[in-house]
Design a protein around this motif. Structure first.
Motif, short mmCIF file in Angstrom:
data_model
loop_
_atom_site.label_atom_id
_atom_site.label_comp_id
_atom_site.label_asym_id
_atom_site.label_seq_id
_atom_site.Cartn_x
_atom_site.Cartn_y
_atom_site.Cartn_z
N PHE A 185 44.27 -3.55 -28.85
CA PHE A 185 43.88 -4.78 -29.16
C PHE A 185 43.03 -4.67 -30.28
O PHE A 185 42.08 -4.02 -30.67
CB PHE A 185 42.77 -5.30 -27.59
N SER A 186 43.65 -5.68 -30.69
CA SER A 186 42.47 -5.69 -32.66
C SER A 186 42.30 -7.42 -32.42
O SER A 186 43.41 -8.05 -31.75
CB SER A 186 43.22 -4.94 -33.42
N GLU A 195 32.93 -4.62 -22.00
CA GLU A 195 33.10 -4.54 -21.28
C GLU A 195 34.88 -5.48 -21.22
O GLU A 195 35.24 -4.69 -20.06
CB GLU A 195 32.34 -5.22 -20.14
N LYS A 196 34.74 -6.37 -21.66
CA LYS A 196 35.70 -7.29 -21.17
C LYS A 196 37.04 -6.24 -22.41
O LYS A 196 38.42 -6.05 -21.56
CB LYS A 196 35.64 -8.37 -22.15
N LYS A 197 36.45 -5.38 -23.15
CA LYS A 197 38.02 -4.64 -24.15
C LYS A 197 38.11 -3.60 -22.91
O LYS A 197 39.73 -3.01 -22.53
CB LYS A 197 37.26 -4.41 -25.97
N GLU A 257 38.60 -9.58 -11.22
CA GLU A 257 37.32 -10.01 -11.85
C GLU A 257 37.41 -10.28 -13.10
O GLU A 257 36.49 -11.19 -13.64
CB GLU A 257 36.72 -8.19 -11.68
N PHE A 258 38.15 -9.91 -13.65
CA PHE A 258 39.07 -10.51 -15.18
C PHE A 258 38.33 -11.86 -15.24
O PHE A 258 37.59 -12.31 -16.12
CB PHE A 258 39.50 -9.67 -15.84
N SER A 259 39.31 -12.38 -14.70
CA SER A 259 39.34 -13.21 -14.61
C SER A 259 37.91 -14.32 -14.16
O SER A 259 37.76 -15.40 -14.71
CB SER A 259 40.61 -14.13 -14.01
N ALA A 260 36.84 -14.03 -13.02
CA ALA A 260 36.16 -13.95 -12.75
C ALA A 260 35.17 -13.86 -13.63
O ALA A 260 34.55 -15.99 -14.13
CB ALA A 260 35.47 -13.69 -12.02
N ASN A 261 35.41 -13.36 -14.97
CA ASN A 261 34.63 -13.29 -15.86
C ASN A 261 33.96 -13.57 -16.57
O ASN A 261 33.62 -13.62 -17.64
CB ASN A 261 33.88 -11.40 -15.92
N TYR A 262 35.78 -14.00 -17.29
CA TYR A 262 36.02 -14.14 -18.76
C TYR A 262 37.05 -15.74 -18.82
O TYR A 262 36.36 -16.73 -18.88
CB TYR A 262 36.98 -12.86 -19.31
N LEU A 280 45.32 -11.50 -25.87
CA LEU A 280 44.05 -11.38 -25.47
C LEU A 280 42.66 -12.09 -25.69
O LEU A 280 41.69 -11.99 -24.50
CB LEU A 280 44.88 -10.83 -23.89
N LEU A 281 42.16 -11.84 -26.52
CA LEU A 281 41.21 -11.55 -27.18
C LEU A 281 40.61 -12.55 -27.46
O LEU A 281 38.86 -12.82 -27.68
CB LEU A 281 40.56 -9.55 -27.79
#
Length: 154
Positions: A60-61, A69-71, A117-122, A153-154
């Motif tokens: 991921f760059s 945390e997201k990464k 969890e990722f979808s709820a946070n980001y 995705l970042l």
């Protein structure tokens, strides 16, 4: 086909049936290319190139500073998704392997929880992770995150 048909059996392929064995950790499996140590065969009989370790930064760059945390969550989702792909291939030929089925179930449940969890946070990673329960409180949220052609995705 050549004019000389006497060479019908020039090559005979023999592929041994894979049996269950211990598996690599999920982060190691992604770096190596398989979860199964028995399938980790070098293409050439040579030493691996120096500096070939895969890191989060090579996966991921991004130009912008990324939330750790997201990464980390994206890396976990990537590792588990890779393991599920490898397990699917194994279970295609070993549908009754209880150890393989258990690991698949565990990885599948963990992946679903991480994506939720990722979808709820980001932001949603796929159509399946769009929060439709919030549709009456907020606008449709599919376009919150960056599109893959916009730098990943970042």
């Amino acid at each position: 086909m050549t004019a000389n048909s006497d060479n019908k059996n020039l090559a005979i392929v023999s592929i041994p049936i894979q049996s269950w064995s211990n598996v690599y950790t999920l982060d190691s499996a992604l770096k190596i290319g398989t979860i199964f140590p028995d399938l980790n065969k070098p293409f050439y009989a040579a030493e691996p190139p120096q500096g070939s370790n895969l890191t989060e930064n090579t996966i991921f760059s991004s130009k912008a500073e990324i939330n750790k945390e997201k990464k980390s969550m994206l890396l976990q989702i990537t590792c588990i998704s890779f393991a599920l792909d490898d397990l699917t291939l194994y279970l295609d030929t070993h549908p009754d392997c209880q150890l393989g089925l258990k690991l698949y179930k565990d990885c599948h449940q963990r992946r679903e929880a991480l994506i939720k969890e990722f979808s709820a946070n980001y932001y949603p990673l796929s159509r399946d992770s769009i929060d439709i329960s919030a549709a009456d409180k907020a606008p449709f949220n599919w376009n919150i995150g960056p599109m893959p052609w916009e730098g990943g995705l970042l």
